[in-house]
Scaffold this motif. Structure first.
Motif, PDB file in Angstrom:
ATOM      1  N   TRP A  67       0.069  -2.301  -3.052  1.00  0.00           N
ATOM      2  CA  TRP A  67       0.167  -1.495  -1.838  1.00  0.00           C
ATOM      3  C   TRP A  67      -0.912  -1.906  -0.852  1.00  0.00           C
ATOM      4  CZ3 TRP A  67       4.322   1.136  -0.760  1.00  0.00           C
ATOM      5  CH2 TRP A  67       5.097   1.685  -1.774  1.00  0.00           C
ATOM      6  N   GLN A  68      -0.529  -2.055   0.417  1.00  0.00           N
ATOM      7  CA  GLN A  68      -1.459  -2.382   1.495  1.00  0.00           C
ATOM      8  C   GLN A  68      -1.259  -1.384   2.634  1.00  0.00           C
ATOM      9  OE1 GLN A  68      -1.893  -6.781   2.251  1.00  0.00           O
ATOM     10  NE2 GLN A  68       0.159  -6.706   1.353  1.00  0.00           N
ATOM     11  N   ALA A  69      -2.360  -0.891   3.176  1.00  0.00           N
ATOM     12  CA  ALA A  69      -2.284   0.110   4.236  1.00  0.00           C
ATOM     13  C   ALA A  69      -1.955  -0.528   5.576  1.00  0.00           C
ATOM     14  CB  ALA A  69      -3.604   0.864   4.334  1.00  0.00           C
ATOM     15  N   LEU A  70      -1.097   0.139   6.335  1.00  0.00           N
ATOM     16  CA  LEU A  70      -0.876  -0.206   7.735  1.00  0.00           C
ATOM     17  C   LEU A  70      -1.976   0.498   8.521  1.00  0.00           C
ATOM     18  CD1 LEU A  70       3.004   0.206   7.905  1.00  0.00           C
ATOM     19  CD2 LEU A  70       1.686  -1.904   7.647  1.00  0.00           C
ATOM     20  N   HIS A  71      -2.567  -0.178   9.474  1.00  0.00           N
ATOM     21  CA  HIS A  71      -3.798   0.324  10.089  1.00  0.00           C
ATOM     22  C   HIS A  71      -3.601   1.288  11.252  1.00  0.00           C
ATOM     23  CE1 HIS A  71      -5.116  -3.171   7.778  1.00  0.00           C
ATOM     24  NE2 HIS A  71      -6.144  -2.398   7.536  1.00  0.00           N
ATOM     25  N   THR A  72      -2.523   1.180  12.000  1.00  0.00           N
ATOM     26  CA  THR A  72      -2.321   2.057  13.146  1.00  0.00           C
ATOM     27  C   THR A  72      -1.616   3.325  12.682  1.00  0.00           C
ATOM     28  OG1 THR A  72      -2.170   0.118  14.560  1.00  0.00           O
ATOM     29  CG2 THR A  72      -1.400   2.190  15.492  1.00  0.00           C
ATOM     30  N   ARG A  73      -2.210   4.465  13.046  1.00  0.00           N
ATOM     31  CA  ARG A  73      -1.679   5.749  12.594  1.00  0.00           C
ATOM     32  C   ARG A  73      -1.517   6.681  13.782  1.00  0.00           C
ATOM     33  NH1 ARG A  73      -6.060   7.596   8.376  1.00  0.00           N
ATOM     34  NH2 ARG A  73      -7.198   7.490  10.267  1.00  0.00           N
ATOM     35  N   PRO A  74      -0.706   7.683  13.681  1.00  0.00           N
ATOM     36  CA  PRO A  74       0.226   8.003  12.606  1.00  0.00           C
ATOM     37  C   PRO A  74       1.502   7.164  12.706  1.00  0.00           C
ATOM     38  CG  PRO A  74       0.353   9.704  14.265  1.00  0.00           C
ATOM     39  CD  PRO A  74      -0.724   8.740  14.714  1.00  0.00           C
ATOM     40  N   PHE A  75       2.006   6.808  11.558  1.00  0.00           N
ATOM     41  CA  PHE A  75       3.205   5.985  11.421  1.00  0.00           C
ATOM     42  C   PHE A  75       4.422   6.787  11.873  1.00  0.00           C
ATOM     43  CE2 PHE A  75       6.795   4.596   8.754  1.00  0.00           C
ATOM     44  CZ  PHE A  75       6.794   3.235   8.991  1.00  0.00           C
ATOM     45  N   ILE A  76       5.281   6.154  12.682  1.00  0.00           N
ATOM     46  CA  ILE A  76       6.545   6.774  13.086  1.00  0.00           C
ATOM     47  C   ILE A  76       7.703   6.128  12.347  1.00  0.00           C
ATOM     48  CG2 ILE A  76       8.151   7.174  14.983  1.00  0.00           C
ATOM     49  CD1 ILE A  76       5.700   7.293  16.852  1.00  0.00           C
ATOM     50  N   GLY A  77       7.795   4.801  12.390  1.00  0.00           N
ATOM     51  CA  GLY A  77       8.915   4.135  11.731  1.00  0.00           C
ATOM     52  C   GLY A  77       8.737   2.637  11.666  1.00  0.00           C
ATOM     53  N   ILE A  78       9.405   2.046  10.688  1.00  0.00           N
ATOM     54  CA  ILE A  78       9.333   0.605  10.484  1.00  0.00           C
ATOM     55  C   ILE A  78      10.292  -0.098  11.444  1.00  0.00           C
ATOM     56  CG2 ILE A  78      11.114   0.490   8.670  1.00  0.00           C
ATOM     57  CD1 ILE A  78       7.770  -1.398   8.557  1.00  0.00           C
TER      58      ILE A  78
END
Length: 178
Positions: A67-78
């Motif tokens: 697992w690797q974190a996506l850095h920009t938050r908050p996530f809306i959608g891929i």
């Protein structure tokens, strides 16, 4: 590595609010003011750990089954996930080849099988609000006040630190890592 694909929109309503705050009636400084608003939005993101307005970003990550974190938050959608080879060639991954998961307020991605490529380009949308009108008033006011501060200090070579009044407006939204 993060690249902003679609920038958050800091014109029109934010610009009108900033011009009202500064008591500016004409359009002569609009380009400068829009740049300062964009910078204030970026400062808000750095301070809070949250993108204030919806944006599309692309991150390059190692291709991994961990697992690797996506850095920009908050996530809306891929958006898309592309596997990138050593020669720079890329191919779009099928959704069955990766997995998206969340833990607390962090979104993570991992490869579910083995792939020949060494990295991933992950495009996704993130942000607290769809547009300026939907953004929390404290965050909005802090962005306007910080841009106004930068505008007033531009010729003085003066204080570039975050004003305490702006920090107080953003502090309730701040996400910190321990």
């Amino acid at each position: 590595m993060r690249q902003i694909v679609t920038q958050a929109e800091f014109t029109q309503l934010p610009l009108a609010e900033l011009k009202t705050w500064l008591a500016i009636g004409g359009a002569r400084d609009d380009a400068v003011l829009a740049t300062l608003l964009d910078a204030a939005g970026t400062m808000c993101e750095h301070f809070t750990g949250l993108a204030p307005l919806k944006m599309t970003v692309r991150e390059r990550l190692p291709a991994s089954r961990e697992w690797q974190a996506l850095h920009t938050r908050p996530f809306i959608g891929i958006g898309t996930v592309e596997a990138v080879g050593s020669g720079g060639t890329s191919r779009l991954l099928d959704p069955s080849e990766f997995e998206i998961g969340s833990e607390a307020d962090t979104t993570r991605i991992r490869i579910t099988g083995s792939i020949a490529e060494h990295s991933l380009d992950v495009s996704y949308t993130a942000g607290l609000a769809e547009d300026w009108a939907a953004l929390d008033s404290g965050l909005r006011h802090g962005i306007v006040r910080f841009a106004a501060h930068a505008y007033r200090e531009r010729d003085q070579g003066g204080d570039t630190a975050l004003p305490s009044a702006v920090a107080a407006l953003w502090r309730p939204w701040r996400r910190m890592k321990l």
